[in-house]
Write an enzyme that holds these catalytic residues in place. Structure first.
Site, PDB file in Angstrom:
ATOM      1  N   GLU A   4     -13.844  -1.522   2.337  1.00 52.22           N
ATOM      2  CA  GLU A   4     -12.584  -2.276   2.222  1.00 52.22           C
ATOM      3  C   GLU A   4     -12.755  -3.635   2.871  1.00 52.22           C
ATOM      4  O   GLU A   4     -13.291  -3.754   3.967  1.00 52.22           O
ATOM      5  CB  GLU A   4     -11.459  -1.478   2.905  1.00 52.22           C
ATOM      6  CG  GLU A   4     -10.125  -2.199   2.983  1.00 52.22           C
ATOM      7  CD  GLU A   4      -9.580  -2.641   1.629  1.00 52.22           C
ATOM      8  OE1 GLU A   4      -9.592  -1.832   0.677  1.00 52.22           O
ATOM      9  OE2 GLU A   4      -9.186  -3.826   1.497  1.00 52.22           O
ATOM     10  N   GLU A  50      -9.897   1.879  -7.428  1.00 50.54           N
ATOM     11  CA  GLU A  50      -8.589   1.720  -8.087  1.00 50.54           C
ATOM     12  C   GLU A  50      -8.260   0.231  -8.109  1.00 50.54           C
ATOM     13  O   GLU A  50      -7.473  -0.268  -7.328  1.00 50.54           O
ATOM     14  CB  GLU A  50      -7.493   2.529  -7.391  1.00 50.54           C
ATOM     15  CG  GLU A  50      -7.395   2.359  -5.889  1.00 50.54           C
ATOM     16  CD  GLU A  50      -6.103   2.966  -5.330  1.00 50.54           C
ATOM     17  OE1 GLU A  50      -5.127   3.119  -6.091  1.00 50.54           O
ATOM     18  OE2 GLU A  50      -6.080   3.291  -4.142  1.00 50.54           O
ATOM     19  N   LYS A  69      -0.936   9.566  -9.860  1.00 50.26           N
ATOM     20  CA  LYS A  69      -2.178   8.818  -9.850  1.00 50.26           C
ATOM     21  C   LYS A  69      -3.261   9.498  -8.996  1.00 50.26           C
ATOM     22  O   LYS A  69      -4.373   9.759  -9.486  1.00 50.26           O
ATOM     23  CB  LYS A  69      -1.884   7.422  -9.303  1.00 50.26           C
ATOM     24  CG  LYS A  69      -3.062   6.497  -9.216  1.00 50.26           C
ATOM     25  CD  LYS A  69      -2.543   5.129  -8.749  1.00 50.26           C
ATOM     26  CE  LYS A  69      -3.635   4.263  -8.196  1.00 50.26           C
ATOM     27  NZ  LYS A  69      -3.058   3.071  -7.526  1.00 50.26           N
ATOM     28  N   TYR A  70      -2.929   9.836  -7.737  1.00 56.60           N
ATOM     29  CA  TYR A  70      -3.981  10.358  -6.858  1.00 56.60           C
ATOM     30  C   TYR A  70      -4.344  11.797  -7.198  1.00 56.60           C
ATOM     31  O   TYR A  70      -5.472  12.234  -6.981  1.00 56.60           O
ATOM     32  CB  TYR A  70      -3.601  10.170  -5.386  1.00 56.60           C
ATOM     33  CG  TYR A  70      -3.525   8.699  -5.066  1.00 56.60           C
ATOM     34  CD1 TYR A  70      -4.680   7.935  -5.062  1.00 56.60           C
ATOM     35  CD2 TYR A  70      -2.298   8.068  -4.865  1.00 56.60           C
ATOM     36  CE1 TYR A  70      -4.632   6.565  -4.838  1.00 56.60           C
ATOM     37  CE2 TYR A  70      -2.236   6.707  -4.636  1.00 56.60           C
ATOM     38  CZ  TYR A  70      -3.407   5.958  -4.629  1.00 56.60           C
ATOM     39  OH  TYR A  70      -3.362   4.606  -4.422  1.00 56.60           O
ATOM     40  N   TYR A  81       0.838  -1.207   0.000  1.00 54.51           N
ATOM     41  CA  TYR A  81       0.000   0.000   0.000  1.00 54.51           C
ATOM     42  C   TYR A  81       0.868   1.249   0.000  1.00 54.51           C
ATOM     43  O   TYR A  81       0.646   2.199  -0.755  1.00 54.51           O
ATOM     44  CB  TYR A  81      -0.895   0.027   1.246  1.00 54.51           C
ATOM     45  CG  TYR A  81      -2.088  -0.904   1.222  1.00 54.51           C
ATOM     46  CD1 TYR A  81      -3.092  -0.773   0.260  1.00 54.51           C
ATOM     47  CD2 TYR A  81      -2.229  -1.896   2.183  1.00 54.51           C
ATOM     48  CE1 TYR A  81      -4.200  -1.615   0.273  1.00 54.51           C
ATOM     49  CE2 TYR A  81      -3.330  -2.740   2.202  1.00 54.51           C
ATOM     50  CZ  TYR A  81      -4.322  -2.600   1.235  1.00 54.51           C
ATOM     51  OH  TYR A  81      -5.402  -3.423   1.244  1.00 54.51           O
ATOM     52  N   GLU A  87      -6.837  -7.332 -12.860  1.00 54.50           N
ATOM     53  CA  GLU A  87      -7.034  -7.548 -11.428  1.00 54.50           C
ATOM     54  C   GLU A  87      -8.530  -7.586 -11.111  1.00 54.50           C
ATOM     55  O   GLU A  87      -8.960  -7.332  -9.996  1.00 54.50           O
ATOM     56  CB  GLU A  87      -6.251  -6.512 -10.605  1.00 54.50           C
ATOM     57  CG  GLU A  87      -4.744  -6.737 -10.755  1.00 54.50           C
ATOM     58  CD  GLU A  87      -3.883  -5.777  -9.932  1.00 54.50           C
ATOM     59  OE1 GLU A  87      -4.435  -5.044  -9.105  1.00 54.50           O
ATOM     60  OE2 GLU A  87      -2.658  -5.759 -10.150  1.00 54.50           O
ATOM     61  N   ASP A 125     -16.802  -6.894   1.603  1.00 54.83           N
ATOM     62  CA  ASP A 125     -16.541  -7.039   0.175  1.00 54.83           C
ATOM     63  C   ASP A 125     -17.538  -6.140  -0.555  1.00 54.83           C
ATOM     64  O   ASP A 125     -18.739  -6.161  -0.263  1.00 54.83           O
ATOM     65  CB  ASP A 125     -16.741  -8.512  -0.234  1.00 54.83           C
ATOM     66  CG  ASP A 125     -16.312  -8.775  -1.665  1.00 54.83           C
ATOM     67  OD1 ASP A 125     -16.812  -8.088  -2.580  1.00 54.83           O
ATOM     68  OD2 ASP A 125     -15.473  -9.666  -1.874  1.00 54.83           O
ATOM     69  N   MET A 126     -17.059  -5.356  -1.501  1.00 54.89           N
ATOM     70  CA  MET A 126     -17.955  -4.389  -2.174  1.00 54.89           C
ATOM     71  C   MET A 126     -19.114  -5.086  -2.880  1.00 54.89           C
ATOM     72  O   MET A 126     -20.144  -4.489  -3.128  1.00 54.89           O
ATOM     73  CB  MET A 126     -17.165  -3.549  -3.182  1.00 54.89           C
ATOM     74  CG  MET A 126     -16.666  -4.340  -4.382  1.00 54.89           C
ATOM     75  SD  MET A 126     -15.651  -3.350  -5.483  1.00 54.89           S
ATOM     76  CE  MET A 126     -14.060  -3.387  -4.664  1.00 54.89           C
ATOM     77  N   PHE A 143       2.456   2.178  -3.320  1.00 49.43           N
ATOM     78  CA  PHE A 143       1.509   2.713  -4.298  1.00 49.43           C
ATOM     79  C   PHE A 143       0.982   4.090  -3.902  1.00 49.43           C
ATOM     80  O   PHE A 143       0.717   4.934  -4.755  1.00 49.43           O
ATOM     81  CB  PHE A 143       0.353   1.725  -4.500  1.00 49.43           C
ATOM     82  CG  PHE A 143       0.784   0.488  -5.243  1.00 49.43           C
ATOM     83  CD1 PHE A 143       1.515   0.588  -6.417  1.00 49.43           C
ATOM     84  CD2 PHE A 143       0.466  -0.774  -4.775  1.00 49.43           C
ATOM     85  CE1 PHE A 143       1.927  -0.540  -7.106  1.00 49.43           C
ATOM     86  CE2 PHE A 143       0.869  -1.913  -5.458  1.00 49.43           C
ATOM     87  CZ  PHE A 143       1.601  -1.801  -6.622  1.00 49.43           C
TER      88      PHE A 143
END
Lengths: 675, 675
Positions: free
Chosen positions: B428, B471, B369-370, B360, B480, B455-456, B363
């Site tokens: 998350e 993301e 990216k952010y 984490y 992924e 879990d979403m 990244f």
């Protein structure tokens, strides 16, 4: 003379929706066929649209036959639209085709069919496509299926077409066949994409107008499990029976020799003769159902209680049987070796291992080899001893590597024919063989033969030899170390002495064979730990059957004996080139040899000069670790080395054109012959 | 800014027979070179003809240097006649050349040299040979050597030539370069014949007249360990110092970036300046032997006790050093990732595995990216909320797969910039990451954020989202399982809601890289049992460095969110074609992606549109299980499938032109991503 292979013959026919598959199978079996080929989509039509017929219809097909019948006597054909729709540009059509394929194969698995037929069609001659159509998605779906099932074979049904570059028909000004129209190209792509799966085979359909022999010869290297003869290809002879044209006959016979199963394809004709058909069939036209099957459909209308049920195709079957029965009789040699066809053996290592008695026995039975050796000794004796001295002068013959004595016997018989006095020394290092030699000396040969238990390279003889006789040759000539052994033994020879053999040459030719490629790949389990690289870096002795040799063999290495060079070098390197006669995929090369025993007395396993009847040697296969795709007229270049150290001899080989491969067996890492 | 790679620079020079190799090495080291390249045949000339100098001469070379010097600072060059004579038509010459090669390499092994240079020359331009000369026997001898030694590297020295098809020089009407005159072709054949041995590398010589950039670009995929600059290529600038032409500079810099070692080749010039050379050098011209080495030869005439010994090549070395020092500074991103260059990683499986904190952290540090995500959220908020309502209306943002919260933070900051009131749900599934989220909520975010451990695909929200932020993208976009996750999460979204990202597309391009081919092959050990097939049927995430991309990437699969299709199908199949710009050998293809976060806010790792500074994703490599040889203008056709079942998603891929390969990973047998 009976053959070791049995004829297996099937029939492809439509099922009559009224009588069902059980009636069809019943008649086919009673007629004498071994199996039937039926569309999976036809009796199972309901599957495609369960709502249309309901669950009863779904179950009916399953219960139509005993499971033993499904698994032994029925081959299912996948819908022919699947293969083209799987590579449609429309994703929805692709997905639908995949579902159909999966339904068909799942059903075939459920009822334990031994094989399914997948039709694969080429582009029509009119089409202007030059490149074959894409079959990548078909290959993916097929590959997934082959990887998910362990028992079912897929017969890819293709029509034998002219090869790319040949006229597409015999008509004047017929357009030239493109790769897109060549069924071998399509098959070649499909099996490559499927990773050379051993359960993917060819069902070759012979069209009414056969393509050229060259086009057909390409299939010799492919796993042709089924040969489909169309009923329309049959002519009627003057007795009213169905026969094939001379060319069709030839092709069918050739595949029958391979053990290919023949299928008579009735096309859209009724397999079960309608009541108004010709007399032969109509005799059996008032029928009641036979006891076989559990059919609940209407009674079939052709079986008579008193008559053997039959169809108009009984004559077709009898004709195929006639072709099979009249195949050239197998001689003893062929029959003895037919169980070795396409079966890989590691080459002998006679210097490192002692042969077993059974091995000697097999080789001693060769009807040609020892006759030729005897003839060679006889000629050499006649040349060396003037007629006037034959009764008095003793000629010394040494047989080095005498084994159980066949060459000793041949030499003695030759001496008798030539009226020459001889002393034979039989030198043999294998103590077990020496025991046999001693028995034969005491019982047969007596004083004319001395038995010497020794390595020929070490023995000190009481006298030098006039003639040194040996049988140390392998399938590739020098591969059982004849050069090294004879160089070590030639000090036993008088300066003007003769070696029999006096010369030998190895040959090689490019080879295409899916079967042998898969066989070699499967050898990896014989190494510890399992090692695919070693499997591909080992030459194998193999009786070539399901293999296409694309070009005639050419000479590679030659050795002559005695070798009077100041410094003997038995290492060799040769590169040879061939021009590919057509598009092909190579899987290695075949090795052969011939030898001059003495003057014009030869032995040969090179196809063109083969010593008919000899079975002591099979060819040798040097595999390539990856298939090499070659286009017509491209140069095939093969390199082969014979390398030697004090301890060992080994071959390395590779291909450098049309592409380069890694050199196989560098330093003898996977395979060598110990000295 | 300091670079992670060190410059290593050598010099190729003749040894002076009078002063010996120790004097040469001494001066080279004092001048600042890291190693010297010397002919094996020269100081060891005696070996070739021991009788000429006797045993003393044989031993002298061995004792000339400490063994540590031999093994760290000397590279030996094999006689350049060996390489051509090994493939002579005359067997005696071949055998002699093999003996020379074996003597040279045996000697090099004896004195533990780290590497030897093997010169490999192409046919002269005048020659009319179209096909490259045979190097099969050279390859065999070399392959035997590489298989017998475990430590020594062989640098195959070739001159960079124009590629086949290009004019052979810049002169008008210069003849076209043939394959026989193209050094890349020769190298390609050699390394293929040697089975892609990891210790076979390229030493690329830059000629005075450089070939086209396209010709040079081919070497990007090859293991160029040494770059030879001829002293004749150096120009003299207006201050009297040696410099390279602009084009030479560019090429040298490019290889320096690779970590290639540069060698200044003095040619036939004296490396040790004669007394009458230019002032700079002659200052050091009255010398006594330095303490280094054990040389018994005459004292070298250039080292002064009081002066640092130097040569005219000191300036060449300094110039190379200058090129190295002025390479473009590495940004943090590049430096951080440089240790990953050409190093294979299995792709992440975020659904099956929980990420580690360190992952984490890496990244989250991405500077691009952010920022882009924040910009996307800001624009979406502005679009959705009229200015008048921004203070009152609450927008619901759901971050699905929130990790440790970087997207939550970015969303909050975006809301602040847009003056919008937001409620952020951070969903998350990884409980370890949730712990961090809870800390951040309590300490920073307070009531504006709700943390949901779920879990979403399973969570039942209190309200629907205006904006769904995720993301979940991998190097190949969908690899992924972003499509499956977002399809499962889109029920959280209002009918007019927005997904960020809204769209992503994967790309692929053909790739040539000896290094990566060997790396993939070496992966077999990571499977249990070791399995080379699995190694080649797995895609790898890898920072491509020593790889040549032959054609620009083209799009493959696209996904859009939310996906309102009645029946969502995330399986895909695409085939793409390229035209080979030159002869090459492909080892697989590189995969990339770009994504539309919102409207024109993009992220991309596709080279042409790369989001500069972003380091969150490296490309993905789909390897081919065998190298595919391609000729200029031939069609390269690649097929790739994304297959889905309820349990897993996997890719299959293959090539069907110019040749077909087996389909890789059928049924996901070697690699899949679990759902």
């Amino acid at each position: 003379m009976p053959r070791s292979k049995r004829l297996s013959c099937g029939v492809q026919a439509q099922t009559n929706p009224e009588t069902g598959i059980n009636a069809l199978l019943d008649v086919a079996m009673t007629t004498g066929f071994d199996f039937i080929v039926v569309p999976l989509a036809h009796p199972l039509r309901a599957l495609r649209n369960p709502a249309a017929k309901g669950d009863a219809a779904f179950a009916r097909a399953d219960l139509d036959l005993y499971s033993g019948d499904w698994s032994s006597s029925v081959v299912g054909q996948i819908s022919s639209t699947v293969q083209t729709q799987l590579d449609s540009a429309d994703p929805a059509e692709r997905i639908k085709a995949q579902e159909m394929f999966e339904q068909d194969t799942a059903w075939a698995s459920h009822i334990s069919l031994p094989a399914v037929v997948l039709p694969l069609t080429v582009a029509p001659v009119a089409a202007d496509a030059k490149a074959p159509r894409s079959i990548a998605n078909l290959a993916r779906v097929l590959s997934n299926f082959l990887n998910s099932t362990l028992s079912m074979t897929v017969w890819v049904r293709v029509t034998a077409t002219p090869m790319a570059g040949e006229p597409s028909s015999t008509e004047a000004n017929a357009p030239v066949t493109t790769r897109a129209q060549d069924s071998w190209e399509l098959w070649n792509t499909l099996r490559t994409l499927c990773g050379y799966n051993g359960r993917l085979a060819v069902a070759l359909e012979l069209p009414d107008n056969l393509p050229s022999p060259q086009s057909l010869a390409r299939w010799k290297g492919e796993p042709v499990k089924g040969l489909f003869c169309l009923s329309s290809s049959f002519l009627t002879n003057n007795k009213g029976f169905p026969v094939l044209s001379k060319r069709h006959q030839l092709v069918v016979r050739e595949f029958l020799e391979f053990g290919t199963q023949v299928v008579v394809d009735c096309g859209s004709n009724q397999f079960i003769s309608p009541p108004d058909a010709k007399a032969a069939a109509s005799a059996a036209a008032q029928a009641s159902p036979s006891g076989k099957g559990k059919g609940k459909g209407k009674a079939a209308q052709f079986v008579d209680n008193t008559t053997t049920p039959t169809t108009i195709y009984e004559n077709h079957l009898q004709y195929i049987g006639h072709l099979f029965d009249t195949l050239p009789a197998l001689d003893e040699a062929t029959r003895a070796s037919s169980s070795f066809e396409d079966s890989l053996q590691a080459p002998l290592q006679p210097l490192m291992d002692n042969l077993e008695s059974a091995t000697y026995e097999v080789f001693e039975r060769d009807p040609v080899k020892y006759a030729q050796y005897g003839r060679a000794v006889e000629l050499a004796l006649e040349d060396r001893v003037p007629e006037s001295e034959r009764a008095t002068r003793e000629t010394v013959i040494m047989v080095v590597g005498a084994g159980r004595g066949p060459l000793v016997q041949a030499a003695l018989e030759a001496a008798e024919r030539a009226n020459c006095k001889v002393k034979v020394y039989a030198v043999e290092k294998n103590p077990n063989a020496v025991a046999t030699l001693l028995v034969r000396k005491n019982e047969e040969w007596l004083d004319s033969v001395e038995i010497i238990e020794s390595d020929m390279r070490a023995w000190n003889p009481p006298a030098l030899a006039d003639i040194l006789v040996s049988e140390l040759l392998g399938s590739f000539g020098d591969n059982e170390l004849s050069p090294e052994c004879l160089d070590g033994a030639q000090r036993l020879l008088k300066p003007d002495g003769v070696s029999i053999p006096s010369k030998y040459t190895s040959y090689l030719a490019p080879l295409s064979s899916q079967k042998l490629y898969i066989e070699v790949r499967n050898q990896y389990v014989h190494f510890s730990p399992p090692d695919e690289r070693k499997a591909f870096e080992t030459p194998y002795v193999v009786l070539l059957k399901n293999a296409a040799i694309t070009n005639p063999p050419v000479p590679v290495f030659t050795f002559e004996h005695p070798n009077r060079a100041a410094k003997i070098d038995n290492s060799r390197y040769t590169s040879v080139t061939f021009t590919a006669p057509h598009n092909t995929t190579l899987h290695g090369f075949a090795g052969y040899f011939d030898t001059v025993l003495y003057k014009d007395v030869m032995l040969s396993i090179v196809p063109d000069t083969f010593s008919t009847g000899m079975f002591s040697w099979f060819p040798i296969l040097f595999p390539f670790k990856q298939p090499v795709s070659v286009k017509a007229d491209e140069t095939i270049e093969i390199h082969v080395w014979r390398n030697c150290t004090r301890e060992k001899v080994w071959y390395e080989w590779t291909c450098t054109s049309p592409i380069s491969l890694p050199i196989h067996n560098p330093g003898g890492r996977s395979y060598y012959i110990g000295l």
